[in-house]
Design an enzyme around this catalytic site. Structure first.
Site, mmCIF file in Angstrom:
data_model
loop_
_atom_site.group_PDB
_atom_site.id
_atom_site.type_symbol
_atom_site.label_atom_id
_atom_site.label_comp_id
_atom_site.label_asym_id
_atom_site.label_seq_id
_atom_site.Cartn_x
_atom_site.Cartn_y
_atom_site.Cartn_z
ATOM 1 N N LYS A 71 0.846 -1.192 0.000
ATOM 2 C CA LYS A 71 0.000 0.000 0.000
ATOM 3 C C LYS A 71 0.883 1.245 0.000
ATOM 4 O O LYS A 71 1.953 1.246 0.631
ATOM 5 C CB LYS A 71 -0.905 -0.023 1.248
ATOM 6 C CG LYS A 71 -2.007 1.045 1.242
ATOM 7 C CD LYS A 71 -2.907 0.920 2.478
ATOM 8 C CE LYS A 71 -3.988 1.982 2.505
ATOM 9 N NZ LYS A 71 -4.850 1.876 3.692
ATOM 10 N N SER A 146 -9.712 2.126 2.621
ATOM 11 C CA SER A 146 -8.777 2.814 1.754
ATOM 12 C C SER A 146 -7.781 1.901 1.034
ATOM 13 O O SER A 146 -7.206 2.297 0.025
ATOM 14 C CB SER A 146 -7.995 3.835 2.564
ATOM 15 O OG SER A 146 -7.204 3.179 3.545
ATOM 16 N N SER A 170 -10.069 -0.132 6.797
ATOM 17 C CA SER A 170 -9.422 0.050 5.500
ATOM 18 C C SER A 170 -8.795 -1.202 4.902
ATOM 19 O O SER A 170 -8.441 -1.215 3.729
ATOM 20 C CB SER A 170 -8.357 1.143 5.586
ATOM 21 O OG SER A 170 -8.970 2.399 5.513
#
Lengths: 478, 478
Positions: A71, A146, A170
């Site tokens: 990420k 996210s 997330s």
């Protein structure tokens, strides 16, 4: 032979062990897959094709040769890390996050950076400065957020393993919406060193994978005390693969009555209820429990998280790194223009919210109060776990929604984390695994929560369910 | 002017602790290195980095707190102080807000012959900021982060100080104690000790405090005294002129010998303090506190009293010697090697301290080893050199780092005390100066001075004057 990109880490591990495949073959297969698909999915913000030149020579390590997508808020040395934000454009960290160091030490290969909501502010991946990632199951829909890029890449077989971060859901919500496995570990289980902070008291790094076994494998490597992170906890890390037993006889599973509420999608509700019956059939005991402060979780979260974020994001000022507005008239002008042009709308909204909550005269009414409610929410779980070993809920109240659908309605967007936020506030571990599909063929996720540092129970329950259903083997048609 | 006013002063001292490494990272704290050479992702506030408390800095703080009779907080917690400035890498400072490490202490001082107890309100630990420089005529500023993250102790008094001289005496006493603890250089020139003051005035006898003004930028104790005197006078004249005193921050301008307004209360910032989520609060073990308390060194006042008692020194000498720990240690080292303590005290407080002043150095940097000073004193005692020569030899010792004997030897300064040799020389002088001998015998007593002079000339001044006098008188009486 099956395309390597379709395999899981544990399957590839076995093949590498028997010299049936090499890491470079795996990477080549993935690069082709990414080349074919990512123009449409947009899970990657940066693909590091040079990683194929840096495959470790000695065939050592628990994850030797296994590609990992990272990420974009986790620091990888000398590789641009931007949190999906314009304000960090060009920032190349001079160090590896602890999780990256541990993965590299075990022979894993970071292959690039995954798209995400800007600074992890969002549940749809739409607030990224690079534009939204698409859900592989329906390209008109969001992948969740996210960690949307990580989940979408796992679902579309563009990577073998992925790292996400979870502050209010997330990891779990996009895992649920993309039909993959996502684990948020106990707060303090995985080092946050090198994770660009959103809300320090809530953030945790965790795996997003194709199946439960891969998640356990990844945790074996990334979990554990780190002297660089004072909030990491010095408790021995068990071998999580030992929990993959397909045996839940006698396991007491709590079902909170507050979680099956109005607003929850009927298909999601029935899918999760079916899962509960299945687990009962597999030998678990189902108990109804109560988490009475659930209704305050979202509002508590939206005070604590932005308050911490407003302070954590203060360092993005154009002085040392990242984007700087160049023609400022003076220092204050540089601060204002750098931040005005560098941050997107959602980031600004949360910075304002957090700044307000911490201001003199408002602190007691907002931040302090929220901390007290947070304690109550934690006590809810402590009490509930007196009567059960783990808790089952839906991960998200709905399946994936359409791109743009909730962008102008932040409150309804915030509610998509209603079932995941409590785990962060209480610091407990939680996993999302696939538990079915809607009529429109969109994945539905099941969330399992356990006591602090009892990831083993999560793996045990999740693995048993997964192996009895096989939803994780379904692939989107791409 | 009929009304008399009294000054009310509170002082805030910032003390850099002399730890090897910074307070939240492993960077060196060495002073005077190349700008930004002692930095890392943590003290530069890079995204993803996390602070870890330096245990030594914490223990040093406890040491200071105990020496200043403070209560120790049982739970140690840090807070973030949020404000934007380019020397503050994270745009927040890790400090302590509502729960300082220690509180409710006191320091007894002597000022103008009176004893006075100054209450210490709080002592807390925080991180220092970097240092900005503004090159002349440049359109930019430079920042050096070597200082960022240095451990800083803030020591705050209650408004108990009632004159600029008392402030001076408090600072002197405080500095001596802090030096005794060996936790800081206490060097104002290097910025390892800094002082801000709050000053107000009120009519004598009045209970209510006047409007307070904060004074900054005083980089010596003398400037603190001057600035506070200026400020008290300024405030009195305002009140006398029926004008209002404004609550503000003023800077001391040593060139103009005046304080100048920097910002008013309206411009004061809201620091939005909140608990630092990256550092876990921890309990202070009572046993650790007791261990530190037991290991506290003898403090200046106790040492003064002991010097008076054990070495029969005057209180005045004892005070001077104990005002600096290194000096007091030096005295005691000398005292072990030499009987006449008063002589040692005289040499240290006069000749040695004069050289320390000239060279602006401490006793250690001066480089006169205790055994070498004693060597010098012993040469006087054995009449190898005169007291007057010894003073020159001492200066030479400081310059060349040689011992007294080497210098006396190489420069041929050895005093002639051999009675037979002196007798020979005198006989020789007398035989050549029959006229002066006659003059003396005829009552011209100053002829004696001439004859002594002749002896000294023959010996290049090295003859022991008292022996010369004695033998000469004997011969002249014949």
């Amino acid at each position: 032979m099956q395309e390597p990109y379709l395999l899981t880490a544990h399957e590839l591990q076995a093949k590498i062990g028997k010299d049936e495949i090499s890491p470079s073959k795996i990477l080549e297969s993935l690069f082709k897959r990414i080349g074919d698909l990512d123009k449409r999915i947009k899970a990657f913000v940066r693909l590091n094709e040079e990683c194929i030149l840096k495959i470790p020579e000695n065939k050592k390590g628990k994850l030797y040769g296994i590609p990992v997508l990272v990420k974009d808020n986790i620091c990888v040395k000398d590789e641009e890390t931007t949190c999906g934000s314009k304000i960090l454009k060009g920032f190349k960290p001079p160090y590896d996050a602890t999780v990256i160091k541990r993965l590299k030490d075990e022979g894993a290969i970071p292959i690039g950076k995954a798209n995400m909501d800007e600074f992890a502010f969002g549940s749809s991946c739409e607030t990224s400065c690079y534009g939204p990632t698409k859900n592989p199951w329906d390209l008109e829909r969001i992948p969740g957020g996210s960690s949307g890029g990580s989940a979408a890449a796992i679902a579309s077989d563009e990577t073998i393993l992925a790292l996400g971060s979870d502050t209010g859901g997330s990891i779990r919500q996009p895992a649920s919406l993309c039909g993959v496995v996502g684990l948020k570990p106990t707060y303090g289980r995985v080092s946050r060193y090198g994770l660009i902070a959103f809300a320090s008291s809530l953030d945790q790094i965790g795996p997003i994978t194709k199946d439960v076994q891969d998640a356990a494998l990844m945790m074996n490597t990334i979990a554990g005390y780190d002297e660089m992170d004072s909030t990491s906890v010095d408790i021995a890390v068990p071998d999580y693969t030992r929990s993959l037993t397909k045996d839940i006889k006698g396991l007491r599973i709590g079902v909170p009555k507050e979680y099956f509420i109005e607003g929850i999608d009927k298909e999601v509700e029935s899918s999760v209820k079916k899962a509960v019956f299945l687990l009962k059939d597999l030998g678990a005991t189902i108990v109804e429990i109560s988490l009475p402060h659930t209704q305050y979780a979202v509002s508590t979260y939206y005070i604590v998280a932005p308050a911490e974020a407003s302070s954590n994001l203060a360092r993005f000022d154009g002085v040392q790194y990242g984007f700087r507005f160049e023609n400022a008239s003076d220092l204050i002008d540089m601060y204002i223009k750098t931040r005005s042009k560098g941050f997107g709308n959602e980031a600004k909204r949360r910075i304002l919210l957090g700044t307000y909550c911490l201001s003199t005269g408002y602190y007691d009414a907002y931040y302090l109060k929220a901390q007290k409610v947070r304690t109550k929410i934690k006590e809810d779980f402590d009490n509930a776990f007196k009567n059960c070993d783990c808790i089952i809920t839906p991960t998200s109240p709905t399946a994936a929604f359409k791109i743009g659908e909730k962008m102008d309605d932040p409150l309804s967007m915030y509610l998509s984390d209603i079932f995941t936020i409590s785990a962060n506030l209480a610091g407990i571990p939680a996993i999302s695994i696939p538990c079915g599909f809607t009529k429109g063929n969109l994945p539905i996720g099941l969330q399992i929560l356990a006591k602090p540092f009892d990831e083993e129970t999560l793996f045990r329950a999740a693995y048993t369910f997964e192996q009895s259903t096989g939803f994780h083997r379904e692939n989107p048609k791409l | 002017m009929n009304t008399t006013y009294e000054t009310v002063i509170g002082l805030e001292v910032h003390l850099q602790l002399r730890t090897e490494t910074k307070v939240f990272c492993g960077c060196s704290t060495k002073f005077g290195s190349r700008p930004n050479s002692q930095t890392c992702p943590v003290c530069l506030g890079f995204p993803g980095s996390l602070p870890v408390l330096n245990e030594k800095a914490f223990l040093y703080s406890i040491k200071a707190a105990l020496a200043l009779n403070c209560a120790i907080q049982s739970l140690v917690k840090f807070d973030r102080k949020n404000y934007y400035y380019p020397d503050l890498p994270k745009n927040f400072q890790i400090s302590q807000y509502d729960m300082p490490l220690s509180y409710n202490g006191s320091l007894e001082i002597t000022s103008g012959g009176d004893r006075k107890r100054v209450r210490i309100k709080r002592i807390h630990l925080e991180e220092d900021a970097g240092k900005l420089t503004h090159p002349a005529k440049a359109s930019y500023s430079l920042v050096d982060f070597n200082r960022a993250g240095m451990p800083l102790l803030e020591i705050v008094t209650e408004p108990d100080i009632s004159s600029p001289q008392e402030a001076y005496d408090y600072l002197t006493a405080l500095k001596a104690i802090l030096q005794y603890l060996r936790i800081s250089d206490c060097d104002m020139e290097k910025g390892s000790l800094r002082c801000d003051a709050n000053a107000s005035i009120r009519k004598s006898g009045e209970k209510k405090l006047g409007v307070k003004v904060e004074v900054k930028n005083m980089n010596s104790f003398r400037w603190v005294r001057e600035a506070l005197q200026y400020e008290a006078d300024r405030q009195v004249s305002l009140l006398e002129a029926k004008e209002n005193i404004i609550q503000e921050t003023r800077l001391w301008d040593a060139g103009k010998m005046a304080t100048i307004s920097m910002r008013s209360k309206e411009e004061a910032q809201d620091y939005r303090y909140f608990p630092e989520p990256d550092l876990v609060p921890f309990m202070v073990e009572k046993t650790i506190i007791e261990e530190i308390r037991k290991a506290l060194p003898e403090l200046p006042e106790a040492r003064t009293n002991r010097f008076v008692k054990d070495y029969s020194l005057s209180e005045y000498d004892a005070k001077i010697l104990t005002s600096q720990i290194d000096l007091a240690d030096y005295f005691e080292e000398c005292a072990k090697q030499y009987e006449n303590k008063k002589t040692i005290a005289n040499w240290i407080t006069c000749d040695i301290m004069a050289q320390m002043n000239i060279k602006n150095s401490g006793i250690i940097e001066l480089g006169v080893l205790s055994k070498n000073l004693i060597g010098l004193l012993e040469m006087i005692d054995s009449q190898e050199i005169s007291g007057k020569t010894a003073k020159d030899v001492l200066i030479e010792m400081i310059e060349t780092k040689k011992n007294a004997y080497e210098i006396v030897e190489s420069k041929g300064l050895l005093q002639i005390s051999d009675r037979e040799r002196i007798d020979q020389i005198i006989k020789n002088v007398l035989s050549k100066n029959g006229k002066s001998v006659n003059d003396y015998k005829n009552g011209k007593k100053n002829a004696m001075t001439f004859l002594v002079g002749q002896v000294m000339r023959q010996t290049q001044g090295k003859a022991n004057p008292s022996i010369v006098n004695e033998i000469l008188k004997k011969h002249l009486a014949e």
